[in-house]
Design a protein around this motif. Structure first.
Motif, PDB file in Angstrom:
ATOM      1  N   ASN A   1       0.841  -1.201   0.000  1.00  0.00           N
ATOM      2  CA  ASN A   1       0.000   0.000   0.000  1.00  0.00           C
ATOM      3  C   ASN A   1       0.873   1.246   0.000  1.00  0.00           C
ATOM      4  OD1 ASN A   1      -2.072   1.771   0.169  1.00  0.00           O
ATOM      5  ND2 ASN A   1      -2.441   1.468   2.351  1.00  0.00           N
ATOM      6  N   ASN A   2       1.312   1.615  -1.211  1.00  0.00           N
ATOM      7  CA  ASN A   2       2.114   2.836  -1.276  1.00  0.00           C
ATOM      8  C   ASN A   2       1.420   3.858  -2.154  1.00  0.00           C
ATOM      9  OD1 ASN A   2       2.455   1.670  -3.707  1.00  0.00           O
ATOM     10  ND2 ASN A   2       4.691   1.853  -3.774  1.00  0.00           N
ATOM     11  N   SER A   3       0.078   3.715  -2.298  1.00  0.00           N
ATOM     12  CA  SER A   3      -0.623   4.580  -3.243  1.00  0.00           C
ATOM     13  C   SER A   3      -0.570   6.047  -2.831  1.00  0.00           C
ATOM     14  CB  SER A   3      -2.072   4.124  -3.408  1.00  0.00           C
ATOM     15  OG  SER A   3      -2.734   4.197  -2.190  1.00  0.00           O
ATOM     16  N   HIS A   4      -0.292   6.311  -1.550  1.00  0.00           N
ATOM     17  CA  HIS A   4      -0.189   7.720  -1.170  1.00  0.00           C
ATOM     18  C   HIS A   4       1.170   8.039  -0.548  1.00  0.00           C
ATOM     19  CE1 HIS A   4      -4.269   8.442  -2.295  1.00  0.00           C
ATOM     20  NE2 HIS A   4      -4.647   7.404  -1.598  1.00  0.00           N
ATOM     21  N   ASP A   5       2.151   7.178  -0.847  1.00  0.00           N
ATOM     22  CA  ASP A   5       3.492   7.429  -0.336  1.00  0.00           C
ATOM     23  C   ASP A   5       4.224   8.344  -1.314  1.00  0.00           C
ATOM     24  OD1 ASP A   5       6.014   7.458   0.603  1.00  0.00           O
ATOM     25  OD2 ASP A   5       6.348   5.299   0.568  1.00  0.00           O
ATOM     26  N   TYR A   6       4.236   9.635  -1.001  1.00  0.00           N
ATOM     27  CA  TYR A   6       4.811  10.612  -1.923  1.00  0.00           C
ATOM     28  C   TYR A   6       6.333  10.636  -1.849  1.00  0.00           C
ATOM     29  CZ  TYR A   6       0.302  12.427  -3.309  1.00  0.00           C
ATOM     30  OH  TYR A   6      -0.957  12.554  -3.852  1.00  0.00           O
ATOM     31  N   LYS A   7       6.917  10.020  -0.800  1.00  0.00           N
ATOM     32  CA  LYS A   7       8.370  10.058  -0.650  1.00  0.00           C
ATOM     33  C   LYS A   7       9.038   9.094  -1.621  1.00  0.00           C
ATOM     34  CE  LYS A   7       8.099  11.153   4.261  1.00  0.00           C
ATOM     35  NZ  LYS A   7       6.729  10.632   4.467  1.00  0.00           N
ATOM     36  N   GLU A   8       8.420   7.936  -1.793  1.00  0.00           N
ATOM     37  CA  GLU A   8       9.018   6.921  -2.670  1.00  0.00           C
ATOM     38  C   GLU A   8       8.809   7.316  -4.135  1.00  0.00           C
ATOM     39  OE1 GLU A   8       8.894   2.212  -3.679  1.00  0.00           O
ATOM     40  OE2 GLU A   8       8.183   2.916  -1.753  1.00  0.00           O
ATOM     41  N   PRO A   9       9.884   7.250  -4.953  1.00  0.00           N
ATOM     42  CA  PRO A   9       9.677   7.590  -6.368  1.00  0.00           C
ATOM     43  C   PRO A   9       8.689   6.610  -7.002  1.00  0.00           C
ATOM     44  CG  PRO A   9      11.983   6.957  -5.940  1.00  0.00           C
ATOM     45  CD  PRO A   9      11.245   6.832  -4.657  1.00  0.00           C
ATOM     46  N   VAL A  10       7.839   7.129  -7.859  1.00  0.00           N
ATOM     47  CA  VAL A  10       6.847   6.285  -8.523  1.00  0.00           C
ATOM     48  C   VAL A  10       7.525   5.499  -9.649  1.00  0.00           C
ATOM     49  CG1 VAL A  10       5.994   8.054 -10.121  1.00  0.00           C
ATOM     50  CG2 VAL A  10       4.437   6.363  -9.291  1.00  0.00           C
ATOM     51  N   ILE A  11       8.586   6.099 -10.208  1.00  0.00           N
ATOM     52  CA  ILE A  11       9.413   5.419 -11.213  1.00  0.00           C
ATOM     53  C   ILE A  11      10.869   5.690 -10.871  1.00  0.00           C
ATOM     54  CG2 ILE A  11      10.152   5.466 -13.641  1.00  0.00           C
ATOM     55  CD1 ILE A  11       7.247   6.125 -14.382  1.00  0.00           C
ATOM     56  N   SER A  12      11.658   4.628 -10.871  1.00  0.00           N
ATOM     57  CA  SER A  12      13.091   4.772 -10.607  1.00  0.00           C
ATOM     58  C   SER A  12      13.854   3.964 -11.657  1.00  0.00           C
ATOM     59  CB  SER A  12      13.390   4.260  -9.193  1.00  0.00           C
ATOM     60  OG  SER A  12      14.762   4.055  -9.051  1.00  0.00           O
ATOM     61  N   ILE A  13      14.737   4.635 -12.374  1.00  0.00           N
ATOM     62  CA  ILE A  13      15.508   3.984 -13.445  1.00  0.00           C
ATOM     63  C   ILE A  13      16.987   4.191 -13.141  1.00  0.00           C
ATOM     64  CG2 ILE A  13      16.047   4.060 -15.916  1.00  0.00           C
ATOM     65  CD1 ILE A  13      13.231   5.092 -16.434  1.00  0.00           C
ATOM     66  N   LYS A  14      17.739   3.072 -13.103  1.00  0.00           N
ATOM     67  CA  LYS A  14      19.173   3.175 -12.802  1.00  0.00           C
ATOM     68  C   LYS A  14      19.982   2.533 -13.918  1.00  0.00           C
ATOM     69  CE  LYS A  14      18.674   3.506  -7.843  1.00  0.00           C
ATOM     70  NZ  LYS A  14      18.200   2.682  -6.747  1.00  0.00           N
ATOM     71  N   ASP A  15      20.814   3.360 -14.553  1.00  0.00           N
ATOM     72  CA  ASP A  15      21.761   2.914 -15.581  1.00  0.00           C
ATOM     73  C   ASP A  15      21.107   1.995 -16.628  1.00  0.00           C
ATOM     74  OD1 ASP A  15      24.273   3.261 -16.589  1.00  0.00           O
ATOM     75  OD2 ASP A  15      25.042   1.391 -15.731  1.00  0.00           O
TER      76      ASP A  15
ATOM     77  N   GLU B   1      18.412  -1.257 -13.780  1.00  0.00           N
ATOM     78  CA  GLU B   1      17.287  -1.531 -12.872  1.00  0.00           C
ATOM     79  C   GLU B   1      16.139  -0.559 -13.142  1.00  0.00           C
ATOM     80  OE1 GLU B   1      17.266  -2.313  -8.198  1.00  0.00           O
ATOM     81  OE2 GLU B   1      17.046  -0.188  -8.649  1.00  0.00           O
ATOM     82  N   VAL B   2      14.946  -1.117 -13.251  1.00  0.00           N
ATOM     83  CA  VAL B   2      13.750  -0.297 -13.462  1.00  0.00           C
ATOM     84  C   VAL B   2      12.728  -0.684 -12.404  1.00  0.00           C
ATOM     85  CG1 VAL B   2      11.911   0.331 -15.064  1.00  0.00           C
ATOM     86  CG2 VAL B   2      14.169  -0.225 -15.958  1.00  0.00           C
ATOM     87  N   ARG B   3      12.336   0.297 -11.585  1.00  0.00           N
ATOM     88  CA  ARG B   3      11.314   0.053 -10.560  1.00  0.00           C
ATOM     89  C   ARG B   3      10.117   0.956 -10.826  1.00  0.00           C
ATOM     90  NH1 ARG B   3      13.909  -2.931  -6.585  1.00  0.00           N
ATOM     91  NH2 ARG B   3      12.122  -2.855  -5.187  1.00  0.00           N
ATOM     92  N   VAL B   4       8.925   0.363 -10.822  1.00  0.00           N
ATOM     93  CA  VAL B   4       7.693   1.119 -11.018  1.00  0.00           C
ATOM     94  C   VAL B   4       6.804   0.847  -9.809  1.00  0.00           C
ATOM     95  CG1 VAL B   4       5.664   1.437 -12.481  1.00  0.00           C
ATOM     96  CG2 VAL B   4       7.868   0.943 -13.535  1.00  0.00           C
ATOM     97  N   LEU B   5       6.359   1.911  -9.138  1.00  0.00           N
ATOM     98  CA  LEU B   5       5.545   1.792  -7.921  1.00  0.00           C
ATOM     99  C   LEU B   5       6.213   0.861  -6.909  1.00  0.00           C
ATOM    100  CD1 LEU B   5       2.157   1.582  -9.814  1.00  0.00           C
ATOM    101  CD2 LEU B   5       2.803   3.452  -8.298  1.00  0.00           C
ATOM    102  N   GLY B   6       7.536   1.009  -6.800  1.00  0.00           N
ATOM    103  CA  GLY B   6       8.293   0.239  -5.808  1.00  0.00           C
ATOM    104  C   GLY B   6       8.651  -1.169  -6.228  1.00  0.00           C
TER     105      GLY B   6
END
Length: 264
Positions: free
Chosen positions: A2-16, A67-72
């Motif tokens: 349940n991170n639907s309202h977690d504004y601290k965590e990036p919604v999309i994170s792309i590394k290299d 690494e690609v992370r979407v919604l954690g």
């Protein structure tokens, strides 16, 4: 999760992020973090790696490095949970046009786990707001380009996703629908949704984006607000900045040559 309202965590994170087709390297090491509630103008010349990035995020393409992370969630895990929270309007009108809008939109709704009744009710209401409810039970093949585009926009949003990818979404829309659609995007972002907006129409990108990310030749060459990019490039419009950063400055010469051939 349940991170639907977690504004601290990036919604999309792309590394290299790197991606090659055979010997051609299309993405050369993309690093990016996107927070909630932003309209991201994602721009670049054709072949720069824009749609490759989006297709990787959508889970349509694999075989990438990095690494690609979407919604954690690390999307290489094979889980499809995150895909239920994504909407997509592709650049080319890919639509089953032998179906009616009702068949198509309820099919999309059910794919996302909605009941037929819920999807049907919602689809008809959204068609009505776009002023095209009278063709709800008509085959899509008889629609104009603008009507097909409205159906694609509805299909991308019917399941109330967290992240929306729009590739040239205004294509074929009339002026009133364009105004409505821009307002929809602004309000969705205010609710904490994240919108990736890709277009060649720089004036629109300039007006609606909170942040502009420009990709050229497989690398991010700019990432910031329009005002930040203006300072960085000392240029007036986004089109000028785009031409400066992507190294394209031949447009005046080419236009002149084009006209001289027309006039021969």
């Amino acid at each position: 999760m349940n991170n639907s309202h977690d504004y601290k965590e990036p919604v999309i994170s792309i590394k290299d992020l790197k991606m090659s087709y055979g010997s051609k390297q299309v993405l050369k090491g993309i690093n990016l973090e996107i927070r909630r509630g932003q309209i991201i103008g994602y721009i670049g010349p054709n072949g720069a790696g824009k749609s490759t990035t989006v297709k990787i995020l959508l889970g349509i393409l694999d075989g990438y490095e990095g690494e690609v992370r979407v919604l954690g969630e690390d999307i290489s895990s094979g889980s499809i949970e995150y895909k239920k929270k994504i909407g997509y309007v592709p650049e080319t009108t890919e639509i089953y046009d032998s179906l009616t809008a009702q068949e198509y939109l309820t099919f999309i709704g059910e794919l996302y786990g909605m009941s037929f009744e819920t999807a049907d009710k919602k689809a008809l209401k959204l068609m009505s707001l776009f002023g095209i409810e009278e063709v709800y039970t008509t085959r899509i093949s008889s629609y104009s380009k603008g009507m097909k585009q409205k159906v694609l926009i509805i299909a991308s949003m019917i399941h109330n996703p967290e992240i929306l990818f729009f590739d040239e979404p205004l294509s074929g829309l009339d002026a009133n629908s364009v105004m409505v659609f821009k307002e929809i995007m602004t309000e969705l972002a205010a609710q904490g949704k994240t919108i990736f907006y890709s277009s060649h129409i720089m004036e629109v990108v300039e007006k609606i984006s909170d942040r502009i990310i420009m990709i050229s030749d497989g690398n991010i060459v700019a990432n910031g607000t329009f005002d930040e990019l203006k300072v960085q490039c000392s240029q007036g419009s986004l089109e000028d900045i785009f031409n400066q950063l992507s190294g394209f400055s031949k447009h005046k010469d080419m236009a002149g040559e084009f006209i001289s051939v027309v006039e021969e």
